[in-house]
Motif scaffolding. Sequence first.
Motif, PDB file in Angstrom:
ATOM      1  N   GLU A  18       0.978  -1.225   0.073  1.00 38.88           N
ATOM      2  CA  GLU A  18      -0.012  -0.053   0.188  1.00 38.88           C
ATOM      3  C   GLU A  18       0.909   1.247   0.117  1.00 38.88           C
ATOM      4  N   THR A  21       1.884   1.754  -4.016  1.00 34.67           N
ATOM      5  CA  THR A  21       0.958   1.316  -4.901  1.00 34.67           C
ATOM      6  C   THR A  21       0.167   2.772  -5.387  1.00 34.67           C
ATOM      7  N   GLU A  67       1.564  -1.173  -8.512  1.00 33.13           N
ATOM      8  CA  GLU A  67       2.787  -0.910  -7.628  1.00 33.13           C
ATOM      9  C   GLU A  67       4.268  -0.898  -8.159  1.00 33.13           C
ATOM     10  N   LEU A 101      -2.437   4.111  -2.289  1.00 34.31           N
ATOM     11  CA  LEU A 101      -3.441   3.239  -1.654  1.00 34.31           C
ATOM     12  C   LEU A 101      -3.559   3.157  -0.186  1.00 34.31           C
ATOM     13  N   GLU A 102      -2.226   3.336   0.578  1.00 35.47           N
ATOM     14  CA  GLU A 102      -2.606   3.360   1.667  1.00 35.47           C
ATOM     15  C   GLU A 102      -3.395   4.724   2.309  1.00 35.47           C
ATOM     16  N   ASN A 105      -7.469   4.139   1.934  1.00 32.02           N
ATOM     17  CA  ASN A 105      -8.118   3.348   2.594  1.00 32.02           C
ATOM     18  C   ASN A 105      -8.389   3.983   4.193  1.00 32.02           C
ATOM     19  N   ASN A 263      -7.803  -7.328   3.254  1.00 33.47           N
ATOM     20  CA  ASN A 263      -7.036  -6.624   2.666  1.00 33.47           C
ATOM     21  C   ASN A 263      -7.535  -6.172   1.231  1.00 33.47           C
ATOM     22  N   HIS A 266     -10.208  -3.745   1.551  1.00 31.99           N
ATOM     23  CA  HIS A 266      -9.405  -2.310   1.552  1.00 31.99           C
ATOM     24  C   HIS A 266      -9.174  -1.966   0.172  1.00 31.99           C
ATOM     25  N   GLN A 268      -7.881  -3.914  -2.829  1.00 30.26           N
ATOM     26  CA  GLN A 268      -7.281  -4.834  -3.327  1.00 30.26           C
ATOM     27  C   GLN A 268      -8.008  -6.003  -3.895  1.00 30.26           C
TER      28      GLN A 268
END
Length: 268
Positions: A18, A21, A67, A101-102, A105, A263, A266, A268
């Motif tokens: 994350e 990505t 990623e 991505l982190e 979320n 995951n 969230h 993916q």
Amino acid sequence: RTNTVHQPTQETSRLCDEKKTIAIDNVISFDKFIKKSYDTKKEFNRHFPRTKIVQCKRTRHGSLLIELEDKKTALEIIGKWKPNFFSVDEGNSNKTTATLLENRNIRGIVTDVDISLSESLILEEFKEQYEWDDVKIRRFVDKLGIVRPSVLVHFTSAEQLEEAKRSGIFLGNVFCEIRTFEPKVSVTQCYKCYGFDHTAIWCPKKQQICPHCSQSHKPTDCLIKQNNNVEQFKCPNCKDNQRHSAIDPSCPVYQEKFTYSKNSRHGQ
């Protein structure tokens, strides 16, 4: 000049990191950019030549996950992102967005929202009350297309979420609380062989497997279970037949599937 299309350097079946990505949303032309991972990488390298891609994949919601080698590169790409990248045409008919991505979320949920309020109006209220231009919202809609009185809010930082939780928001002259969004996590388990990722109707096994002793009989016929002889339990999913049942939440295989499902929830 020919742009170099970098192939992924690791197996694409694993989860993305994350922290490095990029999540690309609002991609409409799925056939052109998502159907084949090679086309996705080719289009990405058209905008960002010589950028190495570790892996790319499509989420269940239709977003693209790309990623990269490190977080620094991912942030540089996001800073240079333009709305017409990965768009259907250069005329900007649909605006794509790229976020880390982190950060995507970090989500909150607003409940008891008037169902007559549109997403655009709710977003304007957020911008006016918090002066945030980077917040995204989405109304919950059920399978019948009926709008639900809940709104999902995507924040770009944990600080934004915490401030929103403390202050709440006024929507349609009604005060609404905001809390952290915790998606429900479920694991698909077969009740014929007690394996994972499929149901009994699609089970490849011909015989019923007992989740308690790994033998070929129904769970209700298991004498070991009836006598509650836990020391003789043999999990059919664990290679070393650990002393627990296949339906025990502490099973390492179950925990692995649970983590993967969490995951996936969230993004993916």
